[in-house]
Motif scaffolding. Structure first.
Motif, PDB file in Angstrom:
ATOM      1  N   GLY A  37       0.827  -1.195   0.000  1.00 47.59           N
ATOM      2  CA  GLY A  37       0.000   0.000   0.000  1.00 47.59           C
ATOM      3  C   GLY A  37       0.862   1.246   0.000  1.00 47.59           C
ATOM      4  O   GLY A  37       2.054   1.196   0.316  1.00 47.59           O
ATOM      5  N   ARG A  38       0.254   2.379  -0.361  1.00 47.06           N
ATOM      6  CA  ARG A  38       1.000   3.634  -0.412  1.00 47.06           C
ATOM      7  C   ARG A  38       1.365   4.143   0.974  1.00 47.06           C
ATOM      8  O   ARG A  38       2.377   4.829   1.143  1.00 47.06           O
ATOM      9  CB  ARG A  38       0.185   4.702  -1.144  1.00 47.06           C
ATOM     10  N   GLU A  52       1.724 -10.401  15.266  1.00 49.77           N
ATOM     11  CA  GLU A  52       1.315 -10.542  16.671  1.00 49.77           C
ATOM     12  C   GLU A  52       0.281 -11.637  16.847  1.00 49.77           C
ATOM     13  O   GLU A  52       0.151 -12.210  17.932  1.00 49.77           O
ATOM     14  CB  GLU A  52       0.771  -9.202  17.187  1.00 49.77           C
ATOM     15  N   ALA A  53      -0.462 -11.936  15.766  1.00 48.87           N
ATOM     16  CA  ALA A  53      -1.454 -13.018  15.815  1.00 48.87           C
ATOM     17  C   ALA A  53      -0.848 -14.369  15.466  1.00 48.87           C
ATOM     18  O   ALA A  53      -1.571 -15.366  15.378  1.00 48.87           O
ATOM     19  CB  ALA A  53      -2.598 -12.696  14.856  1.00 48.87           C
ATOM     20  N   GLY A  54       0.461 -14.398  15.256  1.00 47.44           N
ATOM     21  CA  GLY A  54       1.142 -15.661  14.986  1.00 47.44           C
ATOM     22  C   GLY A  54       1.441 -15.927  13.528  1.00 47.44           C
ATOM     23  O   GLY A  54       1.957 -16.993  13.185  1.00 47.44           O
ATOM     24  N   GLY A  55       1.152 -14.972  12.662  1.00 47.78           N
ATOM     25  CA  GLY A  55       1.420 -15.147  11.244  1.00 47.78           C
ATOM     26  C   GLY A  55       2.755 -14.560  10.843  1.00 47.78           C
ATOM     27  O   GLY A  55       3.549 -14.104  11.669  1.00 47.78           O
ATOM     28  N   GLU A  56       2.999 -14.569   9.535  1.00 40.61           N
ATOM     29  CA  GLU A  56       4.237 -14.024   8.997  1.00 40.61           C
ATOM     30  C   GLU A  56       3.879 -13.016   7.908  1.00 40.61           C
ATOM     31  O   GLU A  56       3.124 -13.344   6.983  1.00 40.61           O
ATOM     32  CB  GLU A  56       5.124 -15.132   8.423  1.00 40.61           C
ATOM     33  N   ALA A  57       4.414 -11.807   8.024  1.00 45.27           N
ATOM     34  CA  ALA A  57       4.040 -10.755   7.074  1.00 45.27           C
ATOM     35  C   ALA A  57       5.142  -9.722   7.001  1.00 45.27           C
ATOM     36  O   ALA A  57       6.029  -9.656   7.862  1.00 45.27           O
ATOM     37  CB  ALA A  57       2.737 -10.086   7.503  1.00 45.27           C
ATOM     38  N   MET A  58       5.082  -8.906   5.963  1.00 44.06           N
ATOM     39  CA  MET A  58       5.972  -7.756   5.865  1.00 44.06           C
ATOM     40  C   MET A  58       5.286  -6.646   5.082  1.00 44.06           C
ATOM     41  O   MET A  58       4.470  -6.904   4.190  1.00 44.06           O
ATOM     42  CB  MET A  58       7.288  -8.126   5.194  1.00 44.06           C
ATOM     43  N   PRO A  59       5.584  -5.383   5.440  1.00 43.38           N
ATOM     44  CA  PRO A  59       5.005  -4.263   4.704  1.00 43.38           C
ATOM     45  C   PRO A  59       5.731  -4.069   3.387  1.00 43.38           C
ATOM     46  O   PRO A  59       6.948  -4.274   3.289  1.00 43.38           O
ATOM     47  CB  PRO A  59       5.226  -3.077   5.648  1.00 43.38           C
ATOM     48  N   LEU A  60       4.966  -3.672   2.367  1.00 42.74           N
ATOM     49  CA  LEU A  60       5.529  -3.396   1.048  1.00 42.74           C
ATOM     50  C   LEU A  60       5.023  -2.020   0.599  1.00 42.74           C
ATOM     51  O   LEU A  60       4.034  -1.923  -0.124  1.00 42.74           O
ATOM     52  CB  LEU A  60       5.107  -4.468   0.043  1.00 42.74           C
ATOM     53  N   PRO A  61       5.664  -0.951   1.032  1.00 39.75           N
ATOM     54  CA  PRO A  61       5.209   0.380   0.624  1.00 39.75           C
ATOM     55  C   PRO A  61       5.384   0.560  -0.883  1.00 39.75           C
ATOM     56  O   PRO A  61       6.496   0.463  -1.406  1.00 39.75           O
ATOM     57  CB  PRO A  61       6.136   1.328   1.400  1.00 39.75           C
TER      58      PRO A  61
END
Length: 273
Positions: A37-38, A52-61
């Motif tokens: 997202g922008r 924090e909910a136990g998943g795996e993620a990363m931001p992609l600006p």
């Protein structure tokens, strides 16, 4: 059949109300999720909530209308996770000036605003598919590519709504693009390439809340008409899109391709009589 464990997904518009719900939902199903997202801070917040909910993620600006930013985001995903399996195109929305309001005429509609809503919704779907779809399709043995693309359509595509002329036309183009790619990609790259769309009914988001609900929580005139034509008798909750999304992205939908699935409380089925 309905799990996404081991899959890598990118959700454009993942900083919005609906896109964020979809990003969190497929993360709960086991996917590693790039939140694109922008708004850098918002993307980081959604990614943090997933982790924090136990998943795996990363931001992609990134801006879905900037190919170089999208390509940089793709390289970030590939460097960390090595693949892209799922693309959810949730970026979009209306553009001020691309609607015909009370007392206004279609004949005076701004060409720039009309083009702007097409850029945001249609081009902002085409470019991510070109960039992230290439990671799914190219470099694989002939006929063996796999990947799942889910576009976000709208009730406005199937039953054009008053006022929002540009948005309705752009979302109708999304439906056609979905079906065209559902033929092109598997025939060219492999039967494992699938392209479908979800057509949400009416969900309260950042852009439409003031049009549908008054400050005191009561319905506006437009909001009341929508509820009257929705057999479920209410607006949808963002999380109610997640089940359909997980199904479309999972092995359970392995033979589903070129479909536009309504999630609308029955709005598209109701004639008004």
């Amino acid at each position: 059949m309905f799990g996404l464990r081991g899959r890598v997904a990118v959700v454009t518009g993942g900083t919005g109300v609906l896109g964020g719900a979809m990003a969190r939902g497929i993360a709960r199903a086991g996917a590693r999720v790039g939140v694109l997202g922008r708004r850098k801070e918002r993307a980081a917040r959604v990614a943090k909530e997933i982790e924090e909910a136990g998943g795996e993620a990363m931001p992609l600006p990134a801006d879905v209308l900037d190919r170089k930013q999208l390509e940089a985001a793709r390289e970030t995903v590939l460097e960390r996770w090595g693949r892209v399996d799922i693309l959810v195109n949730a970026a979009g929305g209306n553009v001020p000036g691309a609607a015909v309001g009370e007392g206004e005429s279609f004949f005076g509609l701004s060409r720039e605003a009309f083009a702007g809503v097409f850029d945001l919704n249609l081009v902002g779907t085409v470019l991510p598919i070109q960039v992230f779809g290439a990671a799914m399709a190219e470099g694989k043995p002939p006929g063996e590519a796999e990947g799942c693309i889910v576009n976000i359509s709208s009730m406005a595509a199937q039953r054009p709504l008053t006022r929002v002329v540009g948005y309705s036309a752009a979302k109708a183009a999304i439906d056609n693009l979905t079906r065209w790619l559902a033929v092109e990609l598997p025939r060219r790259y492999g039967a494992g390439m699938r392209v479908n769309a979800i057509a949400p009914g009416f969900f309260l988001g950042e852009q439409n809340r003031a049009l549908l609900v008054n400050e005191d929580g009561s319905l506006t005139e437009r909001g009341g008409k929508i509820i009257e034509h929705t057999p479920a008798g209410r607006f949808g909750e963002p999380e109610e899109l997640v089940g359909t999304l997980i199904w479309l992205c999972s092995p359970a939908a392995g033979f589903v391709n070129g479909a536009v699935i309504p999630v609308d409380g029955g709005f598209s089925a109701f004639s008004g009589v």
